[in-house]
Design a protein around this motif. Structure first.
Motif, short mmCIF file in Angstrom:
data_model
loop_
_atom_site.label_atom_id
_atom_site.label_comp_id
_atom_site.label_asym_id
_atom_site.label_seq_id
_atom_site.Cartn_x
_atom_site.Cartn_y
_atom_site.Cartn_z
N ALA A 157 0.58 12.48 0.02
CA ALA A 157 0.23 11.16 -0.45
C ALA A 157 -1.07 10.99 -0.89
N ARG A 158 -1.34 10.02 -1.93
CA ARG A 158 -2.76 9.87 -2.17
C ARG A 158 -3.06 8.34 -1.57
N TYR A 159 -3.91 8.31 -0.80
CA TYR A 159 -3.98 7.20 0.09
C TYR A 159 -4.19 5.88 -0.73
N GLU A 160 -3.45 4.93 -0.75
CA GLU A 160 -3.55 3.55 -1.64
C GLU A 160 -3.35 3.82 -3.20
N ASN A 161 -2.89 5.21 -3.44
CA ASN A 161 -2.81 5.59 -4.83
C ASN A 161 -4.31 5.72 -5.53
N THR A 162 -5.28 5.42 -4.74
CA THR A 162 -6.42 5.78 -5.61
C THR A 162 -7.72 6.25 -4.66
N GLU A 163 -7.24 6.66 -3.52
CA GLU A 163 -8.35 7.07 -2.37
C GLU A 163 -8.08 8.69 -2.11
N ARG A 218 0.95 -1.36 0.13
CA ARG A 218 -0.16 -0.03 0.05
C ARG A 218 0.90 1.22 0.05
N ASN A 219 0.74 2.19 -1.14
CA ASN A 219 1.37 3.31 -1.27
C ASN A 219 2.74 3.22 -1.62
N ALA A 220 3.21 2.06 -1.83
CA ALA A 220 4.53 1.72 -2.34
C ALA A 220 4.86 2.63 -3.91
N PRO A 221 3.98 2.26 -4.59
CA PRO A 221 4.07 3.28 -6.14
C PRO A 221 4.08 4.73 -5.65
#
Length: 736
Positions: A589-595, A485-488
């Protein structure tokens, strides 16, 4: 265990609702949770006109009960106090899986609107027939339907209660009813007082800890001294000193029951047990090296261009190794559950699990009962934000209730909670970033070593009690989740490679905790981002904006910087002490890259002599789409900031070769009230964008914002959480 009148069956399938924006009234495929369900599965109109909503989601302290009531009340045109919610009862609620990932508002938002809009349409059709008027000329005010041109004529009005009170809709959910537009909201988008707080304020029963049943006994479980220990002998003769107390042994599972709680606590100390145990844990000092050496399953999570070639050709390359420890949920109250074996041999359990339906399956497996003969009823616990001991204590209570033939309440001790609840996994992150001659990032390489962050019980052997009864260890994880989670990265880097190394077995028992791997990965990514900015001799805010193309991402970074007065010199404080160094840092950050999108600025003061870090002020800019309850979102952000600051500065599970040694608030300290920073929030509301969760996103940016602030204040870079005084002093010494 029979359903109550007008309550739904529990046959609606679990699944995740879609989270894409939708236009009011537009037809769209039903969320998975609504497929093959009826209106009666989701809500009921009482004889008094009050509305009961049935939800498989549960209230964990995040205020979702209030938000869901606002959604339903707005679509049905009734007052908020007319809405009541049954949450997490396997006999009455639809199966909506787990309450996790800050997804409740996001998933239930669409489902609740569709159901409530369809119920309103059905009620208007009934009213039209009763009043002899077309539905288009009818209006609703607080559950009263009348003609638009004659709203006060008592002969031309009818209430929801008169139309359907105490009866069923007997209609499927189709998703065809139009929902309201944002312009027509009355309650959605407005702050509303939390509906779950009144009982807590006035001392009425609210938590599962408060539950008392007729004839109820109290139980305690006596755990092994360490994971993997086996019971060689048990002497319960000492229980003769406590009338009515008895021991229960099932394999290596040992418990006691007594009439009063203090008797159960004493009875547990009077048992004489002989255990065989062995050293099985790695040395704490080399924990992260041992993670790297364990067997892994590897996968590439993000790849663009050729990161290796870009880094080889970069003008400057910065690398870092970042460490996340095991951390505990540290719920302020230990876990508790109450269980009752019914006369027909079925089992009812009251507990604070995040997933009543999955846990029901695990308990049925443990008790060797058909799933339908186990009923779970959610009651609030002491807070979890992940899998603490709430599932395991439910299993303890069920086994003791079956053995005793009476209801049994089990409350863990503080030491039980710290020793046996699943921990947030330790993680190792290695990152490299390369700059070209213009100070632009051209290459990014990132690697993570982590166990799975999701081991919630669906089978008996995933419960401590199940392992002890069977004399077997927990199975190796076959489901790897959460560590990526949030590695990318969200930044516009032309050449990136992100690799996940899944560790097959965690040295300590591990499972979900708030943000899962999002905290550790954002700490590493945003720390490296700050180091790259400093290497490029660029302002950290400007450097981030230079590498962000998503306008919503740019907006939260700009809003946080503006509110924090980033361009102005940092104030020294009211009474700056000698040797006190101040600084500030930012993280995005964009949480989870989608939220949700979130950015935070932290201001710190560092005492050079002691190494103590004080976070003085935090500014958070937050964009979670449409905001249902602004006050609720602010509360969640503030809670995130406080808990995440504690995790960043203080929290680390300690252990030796055989067992966990962090067993109380002295050995596992958390942030004190006197250490809570000043918190400011900037909410960016987007009424036309479907809401996403606010329960976790602000957590992920706190550790990197604090680390970047410490570096700004001292010039020393901390790459290991928590930032304890000893680690700060060591970093300062190495800098010199």
């Amino acid at each position: 265990m029979s359903d109550q009148p007008n309550s739904p069956h529990s046959g609606a399938p679990a699944g995740a609702a879609g989270i894409h924006a939708e236009t009011a009234g537009q037809l769209s495929p039903l969320p998975d949770t609504l497929l093959n369900s009826t209106l009666d599965d989701w809500l009921a109109i009482g004889p008094d006109g009050d509305i009961t909503v049935f939800s498989g989601k549960v209230e964990l302290g995040t205020g979702v009960r209030t938000a869901l009531c606002q959604v339903v009340a707005d679509e049905l045109d009734v007052a908020l106090d007319r809405i009541h919610v049954v949450m997490g009862d396997t006999a009455r609620s639809p199966d909506e899986g787990m309450t996790v990932g800050s997804q409740t508002v996001a998933t239930y938002w669409r489902a609740a609107r569709l159901v409530a809009a369809e119920a309103r349409q059905a009620l208007l059709a009934l009213a039209a027939a009763r009043l002899g008027a077309a539905p288009a000329v009818l209006v609703v005010r607080d559950g009263v339907v009348s003609r638009r041109d004659e709203p006060d004529d008592p002969q031309r009005r009818v209430t929801y209660a008169e139309l359907l009170g105490g009866k069923r809709f007997d209609a499927p959910v189709t998703g065809r009813a139009p929902t309201k537009s944002a312009a027509d909201y009355r309650l959605i988008g407005a702050s509303s007082g939390r509906l779950d707080l009144a009982n807590k304020f006035y001392g009425a029963p609210s938590f599962v800890h408060d539950l008392r049943l007729p004839g109820m006994l109290h139980g305690r479980v006596v755990r092994p001294p360490s994971t993997g220990a086996t019971l060689r002998a048990l002497d319960d003769s000492g229980l003769a000193a406590i009338p009515g107390a008895r021991a229960v042994r099932l394999g290596d599972f040992v418990g006691v029951v007594a009439e009063r709680e203090e008797q159960a606590i004493r009875a547990a100390t009077l048992l004489r047990l002989t255990w065989d145990e062995s050293a099985a844990l790695p040395a704490q000092e080399t924990l992260h090296e041992s993670l790297r050496d364990l067997a892994t399953r590897d996968e590439v999570r993000q790849e663009r261009g050729d990161a290796a070639q870009a880094l080889a050709g970069a003008t400057r390359v910065i690398s870092g190794r970042y460490l996340q420890p095991y951390q505990a949920h540290a719920s302020l109250g230990p876990s508790c559950a109450v269980a009752r074996m019914e006369d027909d041999g079925s089992m009812t359990v009251w507990c604070s699990t995040q997933g009543v339906f999955p846990l029901r399956g695990a308990l049925a497996d443990l008790l060797e009962l058909p799933t339908e003969r186990v009923r779970l009823i959610f009651m609030e616990g002491a807070g979890c934000y992940g899998q603490n001991g709430s599932d395991d204590v439910a299993a303890d209570a069920a086994l003791l209730a079956r053995a005793a033939g009476k209801p049994v309440r089990v409350q863990w001790s503080r030491a039980d909670e710290f020793a046996w609840e699943p921990k947030s996994p330790a993680m190792l992150m290695e990152a490299r970033g390369g700059l070209d001659e213009h100070g632009q990032i051209v290459g990014w390489e990132y690697q993570v070593w982590s166990p799975s962050h999701a081991n919630r019980p669906r089978r008996a052997l995933q419960l401590i009690a199940g392992q002890l009864v069977a004399g077997q260890a927990a199975p190796l994880s076959a489901f790897f989740y959460g560590g990526a989670r949030n590695a990318p990265t969200e930044y516009a880097v032309p050449n990136t490679r992100v690799t996940m190394h899944w560790v097959a077995r965690s040295p300590l028992r591990a499972s979900s905790m708030r943000t899962l791997g999002g905290t550790a990965n954002t700490f590493a990514n945003e720390s490296l981002m700050d180091e790259l900015a400093l290497t490029a001799e660029a302002d950290p805010v400007a450097f981030r904006l230079r590498h962000l193309t998503d306008e919503r991402a740019r907006a939260v970074v700009e809003a946080a910087a503006q509110q924090a007065r980033w361009d102005e010199p940092l104030a020294a404080g009211d009474d700056p002490a000698p040797g006190l160094m101040t600084g500030r840092g930012i993280a995005f950050a964009r949480y989870e890259n989608t939220e949700a999108y979130v950015a935070a600025v932290a201001e710190v003061a560092v005492d050079a002599a002691s190494g103590v870090v004080r976070v003085r002020r935090v500014v958070v800019a937050h964009d979670c789409g449409l905001i249902v309850n602004p006050d609720g979102v602010r509360n969640q952000i503030e809670g995130n900031v406080i808990q995440a600051t504690s995790r960043a500065l203080k929290e680390e599970v300690r252990f030796d070769a055989t067992r966990i040694t962090s067993l109380d608030w002295e050995t596992y300290p958390i942030l004190k009230f006197s250490e809570v920073p000043e918190i400011e929030t900037v909410l960016i509301n987007r009424p036309d964008v479907t809401p996403v969760g606010a329960g976790e996103p602000a957590t992920v940016v706190m550790a990197p914002a604090i680390a970047n602030a410490i570096a700004n204040a001292t010039g020393a870079r901390l790459r290991q959480i928590p930032f304890t005084p000893a680690r700060v002093r060591q970093a300062l010494a190495e800098k010199r």
